[in-house]
Design a protein around this motif. Sequence first.
Motif, PDB file in Angstrom:
ATOM      1  N   CYS A  28       0.866  -1.173   0.000  1.00 22.31           N
ATOM      2  CA  CYS A  28       0.000   0.000   0.000  1.00 22.31           C
ATOM      3  C   CYS A  28       0.901   1.220   0.000  1.00 22.31           C
ATOM      4  O   CYS A  28       1.825   1.318   0.817  1.00 22.31           O
ATOM      5  N   PHE A  63      -4.972  -3.515   8.050  1.00 26.53           N
ATOM      6  CA  PHE A  63      -4.958  -4.278   6.801  1.00 26.53           C
ATOM      7  C   PHE A  63      -5.025  -5.763   7.121  1.00 26.53           C
ATOM      8  O   PHE A  63      -4.360  -6.233   8.048  1.00 26.53           O
ATOM      9  N   PRO A  83      -2.502  -5.465  -4.142  1.00 26.42           N
ATOM     10  CA  PRO A  83      -2.678  -4.100  -3.624  1.00 26.42           C
ATOM     11  C   PRO A  83      -3.392  -4.168  -2.278  1.00 26.42           C
ATOM     12  O   PRO A  83      -4.402  -4.849  -2.136  1.00 26.42           O
ATOM     13  N   ASN A  85      -5.613  -2.598   0.664  1.00 25.31           N
ATOM     14  CA  ASN A  85      -6.590  -1.570   0.978  1.00 25.31           C
ATOM     15  C   ASN A  85      -7.000  -1.712   2.440  1.00 25.31           C
ATOM     16  O   ASN A  85      -7.220  -2.835   2.919  1.00 25.31           O
TER      17      ASN A  85
END
Length: 390
Positions: A28, A63, A83, A85
């Motif tokens: 991230c 996370f 990725p 988020n």
Amino acid sequence: MNFSTLESSYLAYAHYNFENTSLELARCQWPNYDDQHYLRCCKWSPDGTCLLTIVRGAGMHVFELPTDIYTGDTMLTSRPVNPLNPAVSVPESGLIYDYCWYPGMNSANPATCCWAASGHEGPIHLWDAFTGDLRCTYRGYNNVDELEAAISVTFSADGQNIFCGYKKNVKIFSTGRPGREYVEYPTQYPASCLVASLAQPGVVAIGTWKNTIELVSQSDGSFRHLCKLTGHKGGITTMAFSLDGTRLYSGARKDNEIICWDLRVPGRPLFCLTRQCNTNQKISIDLSRDGKWLVSGGTDGKVQVWDVSQNVAPTVHMELPLHNDCCNGVSLHPYRPVLATASGQHHTLDPLHHTRNVMSYENALVMWWVGQQQEDPDLLATIIKAASNT
């Protein structure tokens, strides 16, 4: 938040393999804001299901561990980078000084899923890891009855108490009784770092801005001084107890040494390790659950790894150039061979041109696989076939 864990995993230590290069799993990245939204370390939850980090000026973020990392002894080198988020974000205003997970955190029991954080001009907050809601506050006051912000915070090993470091004392709150009821232990200097021993309940190490470490024993509201350790050049910023409680590792600001203290013979360092730390910012260290591996970040962006299982000063086992900016946070997963790192630092302004002295920053949270790796046979076959056709 959807936490799926394997209970059997808690019974075994992670099999770290620091012989291969690390494999990036997930990332991230935060933009390069003018007001410097860099990360401030990262910490795996005690049950290993999620990762917590603080971003300066941009709040707190949780996370989840990618689901495919829960199982398997090896990782394919062709695995794509996930990725990351945030599953939960808390837009906490102001500078956050310190934070820590509740030690009994278990995702199967939502009541235990929380963390404590202390910030500028505010009380200690207890945050819910599922919803991001504020559960309660713990308020410390100075000698003129003004609300005082805690510089450091940690839970006792059993989670029954919260230890909070202030400028002139350490205040101990009962976790189950929010508010302003606490007991105090006076300190000569501001308590900049706190860590509790898992092997010896009630034993807490208090690091100060004056480069000293004091070990105290707390039980039934009373305190007993155990010993005082001196040897660092700067204020203490990070510490870690070994699982058996016989060692304490410590690091300080603008100090390139990590000191290993043998608590069976307190007062004399067992050995010293070298890292790059030329900043006042906290550069954290972490110790694997089995006590074998010690890892540290550095202002050069590298993660250094030592095998500290022996009683002699080890040489660097591996040096991993993982970041292009300061690596301020390292955290080893409790039962999977995964290393989390956080990067970023404050870059000063050029007084003449009012610009930063660098053009790019790396404010990133990254998960790395540091276990066994395996080449993807399908990918390897494709490469061989393509090479044969040329």
